[in-house]
Design an enzyme around this catalytic site. Sequence first.
Site, PDB file in Angstrom:
ATOM      1  N   HIS A   1      -9.921   5.503   9.362  1.00 34.83           N
ATOM      2  CA  HIS A   1      -9.285   4.201   9.112  1.00 34.83           C
ATOM      3  C   HIS A   1      -7.808   4.221   9.543  1.00 34.83           C
ATOM      4  O   HIS A   1      -7.336   3.290  10.204  1.00 34.83           O
ATOM      5  CB  HIS A   1      -9.400   3.899   7.608  1.00 34.83           C
ATOM      6  CG  HIS A   1      -9.027   2.519   7.218  1.00 34.83           C
ATOM      7  ND1 HIS A   1      -9.723   1.407   7.619  1.00 34.83           N
ATOM      8  CD2 HIS A   1      -8.019   2.056   6.443  1.00 34.83           C
ATOM      9  CE1 HIS A   1      -9.164   0.330   7.110  1.00 34.83           C
ATOM     10  NE2 HIS A   1      -8.121   0.694   6.394  1.00 34.83           N
TER      11      HIS A   1
ATOM     12  N   PHE B   1       0.873  -1.177   0.000  1.00 32.18           N
ATOM     13  CA  PHE B   1       0.000   0.000   0.000  1.00 32.18           C
ATOM     14  C   PHE B   1       0.916   1.234   0.000  1.00 32.18           C
ATOM     15  O   PHE B   1       1.871   1.312   0.761  1.00 32.18           O
ATOM     16  CB  PHE B   1      -0.862  -0.011   1.275  1.00 32.18           C
ATOM     17  CG  PHE B   1      -2.146   0.761   1.153  1.00 32.18           C
ATOM     18  CD1 PHE B   1      -3.360   0.104   0.998  1.00 32.18           C
ATOM     19  CD2 PHE B   1      -2.149   2.145   1.204  1.00 32.18           C
ATOM     20  CE1 PHE B   1      -4.550   0.817   0.900  1.00 32.18           C
ATOM     21  CE2 PHE B   1      -3.326   2.863   1.100  1.00 32.18           C
ATOM     22  CZ  PHE B   1      -4.532   2.201   0.954  1.00 32.18           C
TER      23      PHE B   1
HETATM   24  N1  INI Z   1      -2.425   0.662   4.527  1.00 33.77           N
HETATM   25  C1  INI Z   1      -1.318   1.417   4.525  1.00 33.77           C
HETATM   26  O1  INI Z   1      -0.212   0.867   4.617  1.00 33.77           O
HETATM   27  N2  INI Z   1      -1.390   2.772   4.433  1.00 33.77           N
HETATM   28  C2  INI Z   1      -2.591   3.426   4.351  1.00 33.77           C
HETATM   29  O2  INI Z   1      -2.586   4.685   4.253  1.00 33.77           O
HETATM   30  C3  INI Z   1      -3.770   2.660   4.364  1.00 33.77           C
HETATM   31  N3  INI Z   1      -5.055   3.315   4.297  1.00 33.77           N
HETATM   32  O3  INI Z   1      -5.120   4.549   4.426  1.00 33.77           O
HETATM   33  O4  INI Z   1      -6.086   2.681   4.091  1.00 33.77           O
HETATM   34  C4  INI Z   1      -3.660   1.249   4.438  1.00 33.77           C
HETATM   35  N4  INI Z   1      -4.763   0.466   4.433  1.00 33.77           N
HETATM   36  C5  INI Z   1      -4.728  -0.970   4.266  1.00 33.77           C
HETATM   37  C6  INI Z   1      -4.517  -1.715   5.588  1.00 33.77           C
HETATM   38  O5  INI Z   1      -3.172  -1.557   6.033  1.00 33.77           O
HETATM   39  C7  INI Z   1      -4.798  -3.207   5.440  1.00 33.77           C
HETATM   40  O6  INI Z   1      -3.957  -3.766   4.455  1.00 33.77           O
HETATM   41  C8  INI Z   1      -6.248  -3.506   5.093  1.00 33.77           C
HETATM   42  O7  INI Z   1      -7.119  -2.875   6.013  1.00 33.77           O
HETATM   43  C9  INI Z   1      -6.526  -5.040   5.119  1.00 33.77           C
HETATM   44  O8  INI Z   1      -6.281  -5.595   6.418  1.00 33.77           O
END
Ligand code: INI
Length: 156
Positions: free
Chosen positions: A90, A24
């Site tokens: 989130h 991500f």
């Molecule tokens: N994951 C990140 O590493 N950075 C982010 O900014 C982010 N946002 O903003 O949503 C993010 N979301 C995904 C999260 O880490 C998980 O992979 C997902 O919720 C599945 O468990």
Amino acid sequence: MASTFQGQLVCSAESRFAIVASRFNDLITSRLIDGAIETIVRHGGDSEKIDVVMVPGSFEIPMAAQRLASSGNYAAVICVGAVIQGSTTHHEYINSQVASGIMSIARETGVPVTFGIITCETMEQALDRSGGKVGNKGTEAAMAAIEMVSLFGTLS
Ligand code: INI
């Protein structure tokens, strides 16, 4: 006379390091990975002894870090990710879990697990902290890992 112990920013070419990185925001995390690898090598490490483990997002970083730290294969585990504030809360759930998860793993395993997660409001701030004008969190986390490995070497 007091004895002072502190680690040096020198690592053995024998030491194996793991970098756990989220996909991500990979524009940012690729820069953090590069910073961490470059730092380990600059301080005496061997690039052949660095394993990069990719996970979907920062929330998954502690799960992989736990597995790697408890394997006994690594001198330290360096965690890198980028949580950029969106229009919901989130990010707050992710940030709290990741920071406390990483600290728990380090405590439970006795292996240094360092925090190279950028937590910020905008992509511009993330770019600044991944090799831009405010440094590179991956570099910082690798330096902390090298120093802690060296420190633990002096304490054991
Ligand atoms: N994951 C990140 O590493 N950075 C982010 O900014 C982010 N946002 O903003 O949503 C993010 N979301 C995904 C999260 O880490 C998980 O992979 C997902 O919720 C599945 O468990």
